[in-house]
Design a protein around this motif. Structure first.
Motif, PDB file in Angstrom:
ATOM      1  N   MET A   1       0.771  -1.095  -0.180  1.00 48.94           N
ATOM      2  CA  MET A   1      -0.072  -0.024   0.014  1.00 48.94           C
ATOM      3  C   MET A   1       0.868   1.461  -0.091  1.00 48.94           C
ATOM      4  SD  MET A   1      -3.226   0.810   2.594  1.00 48.94           S
ATOM      5  CE  MET A   1      -3.922  -0.667   2.174  1.00 48.94           C
ATOM      6  N   ARG A   2       0.350   2.302  -0.543  1.00 49.19           N
ATOM      7  CA  ARG A   2       1.354   3.421  -0.849  1.00 49.19           C
ATOM      8  C   ARG A   2       0.991   4.450   0.566  1.00 49.19           C
ATOM      9  NH1 ARG A   2       0.740   4.530  -7.191  1.00 49.19           N
ATOM     10  NH2 ARG A   2       1.664   2.565  -7.828  1.00 49.19           N
ATOM     11  N   ASN A   3       1.635   4.434   1.354  1.00 52.49           N
ATOM     12  CA  ASN A   3       1.212   5.057   2.854  1.00 52.49           C
ATOM     13  C   ASN A   3       1.562   6.520   2.425  1.00 52.49           C
ATOM     14  OD1 ASN A   3       0.478   2.831   4.056  1.00 52.49           O
ATOM     15  ND2 ASN A   3       2.574   2.382   4.788  1.00 52.49           N
ATOM     16  N   GLY A   4       2.542   7.094   1.505  1.00 51.28           N
ATOM     17  CA  GLY A   4       2.852   8.397   1.377  1.00 51.28           C
ATOM     18  C   GLY A   4       1.754   8.985   0.571  1.00 51.28           C
ATOM     19  N   GLY A   5       0.927   8.303  -0.458  1.00 53.03           N
ATOM     20  CA  GLY A   5      -0.289   8.854  -0.855  1.00 53.03           C
ATOM     21  C   GLY A   5      -1.360   9.126   0.095  1.00 53.03           C
ATOM     22  N   ILE A   6      -1.462   8.086   0.799  1.00 58.06           N
ATOM     23  CA  ILE A   6      -2.775   8.014   1.975  1.00 58.06           C
ATOM     24  C   ILE A   6      -2.420   9.498   2.848  1.00 58.06           C
ATOM     25  CG2 ILE A   6      -3.891   7.011   3.472  1.00 58.06           C
ATOM     26  CD1 ILE A   6      -3.733   4.463   2.055  1.00 58.06           C
ATOM     27  N   VAL A   7      -1.180   9.412   3.257  1.00 61.02           N
ATOM     28  CA  VAL A   7      -0.991  10.338   4.196  1.00 61.02           C
ATOM     29  C   VAL A   7      -1.059  11.796   3.724  1.00 61.02           C
ATOM     30  CG1 VAL A   7       0.909  11.152   5.831  1.00 61.02           C
ATOM     31  CG2 VAL A   7       0.600   8.675   5.635  1.00 61.02           C
ATOM     32  N   GLY A   8      -0.373  11.755   2.740  1.00 57.85           N
ATOM     33  CA  GLY A   8      -0.387  13.277   1.962  1.00 57.85           C
ATOM     34  C   GLY A   8      -1.627  13.659   1.715  1.00 57.85           C
ATOM     35  N   SER A   9      -2.813  12.657   1.362  1.00 57.78           N
ATOM     36  CA  SER A   9      -4.175  13.072   1.163  1.00 57.78           C
ATOM     37  C   SER A   9      -4.747  13.332   2.308  1.00 57.78           C
ATOM     38  CB  SER A   9      -4.807  11.833   0.457  1.00 57.78           C
ATOM     39  OG  SER A   9      -4.289  11.719  -0.699  1.00 57.78           O
TER      40      SER A   9
ATOM     41  N   ILE B   1     -10.687  12.711  -2.701  1.00 57.09           N
ATOM     42  CA  ILE B   1     -10.479  11.929  -3.942  1.00 57.09           C
ATOM     43  C   ILE B   1      -9.109  11.376  -3.895  1.00 57.09           C
ATOM     44  CG2 ILE B   1      -9.905  12.557  -6.353  1.00 57.09           C
ATOM     45  CD1 ILE B   1     -12.276  14.650  -6.282  1.00 57.09           C
ATOM     46  N   GLY B   2      -7.968  11.909  -3.559  1.00 56.77           N
ATOM     47  CA  GLY B   2      -6.452  11.376  -3.314  1.00 56.77           C
ATOM     48  C   GLY B   2      -6.480  10.068  -2.575  1.00 56.77           C
ATOM     49  N   VAL B   3      -7.315   9.920  -1.583  1.00 55.16           N
ATOM     50  CA  VAL B   3      -7.356   8.655  -0.747  1.00 55.16           C
ATOM     51  C   VAL B   3      -8.052   7.472  -1.384  1.00 55.16           C
ATOM     52  CG1 VAL B   3      -8.395   7.618   1.350  1.00 55.16           C
ATOM     53  CG2 VAL B   3      -7.450   9.851   1.621  1.00 55.16           C
ATOM     54  N   VAL B   4      -8.909   7.814  -2.153  1.00 53.79           N
ATOM     55  CA  VAL B   4      -9.832   6.906  -3.008  1.00 53.79           C
ATOM     56  C   VAL B   4      -8.863   6.370  -3.973  1.00 53.79           C
ATOM     57  CG1 VAL B   4     -11.772   6.622  -4.647  1.00 53.79           C
ATOM     58  CG2 VAL B   4     -11.933   7.532  -2.442  1.00 53.79           C
ATOM     59  N   LEU B   5      -8.264   7.509  -4.717  1.00 55.82           N
ATOM     60  CA  LEU B   5      -7.399   7.205  -5.838  1.00 55.82           C
ATOM     61  C   LEU B   5      -6.025   6.205  -5.445  1.00 55.82           C
ATOM     62  CD1 LEU B   5      -7.395  10.209  -8.189  1.00 55.82           C
ATOM     63  CD2 LEU B   5      -8.598   8.133  -8.627  1.00 55.82           C
ATOM     64  N   THR B   6      -5.842   6.613  -4.508  1.00 54.19           N
ATOM     65  CA  THR B   6      -4.535   5.866  -3.812  1.00 54.19           C
ATOM     66  C   THR B   6      -4.757   4.336  -3.365  1.00 54.19           C
ATOM     67  OG1 THR B   6      -3.364   7.765  -2.788  1.00 54.19           O
ATOM     68  CG2 THR B   6      -2.491   5.909  -2.178  1.00 54.19           C
TER      69      THR B   6
END
Length: 67
Positions: free
Chosen positions: A1-9, A45-50
């Motif tokens: 899982m891409r934690n950086g994308g989720i955290v950033g979102s 939207i970022g969380v969903v896309l990640t």
């Protein structure tokens, strides 16, 4: 899982929530509440896309048998 994308979102969404509910500044030409709402939507939207993009990249063990 891409934690950086989720955290950033999530950080983006949290910043948007602070601007939307926590700040009451009257400005001319822009509204911080609207910017906060936009940031919250962009974060969601970022969380969903990640989550969608990381769902297809799970580690899989593949065994290749030579014949």
């Amino acid at each position: 899982m891409r934690n950086g994308g989720i955290v950033g979102s999530l950080v983006l969404a949290a910043l948007g929530a602070v601007l939307y509910w926590g700040v009451s500044v009257e400005g001319e030409g822009f509204n911080l509440n609207t910017i906060g709402l936009i940031l919250m939507v962009a974060g969601a939207i970022g969380v969903v896309l990640t989550l969608i993009t990381s769902a297809g990249t799970q580690d899989r063990d593949v065994t290749v048998i030579d014949r």
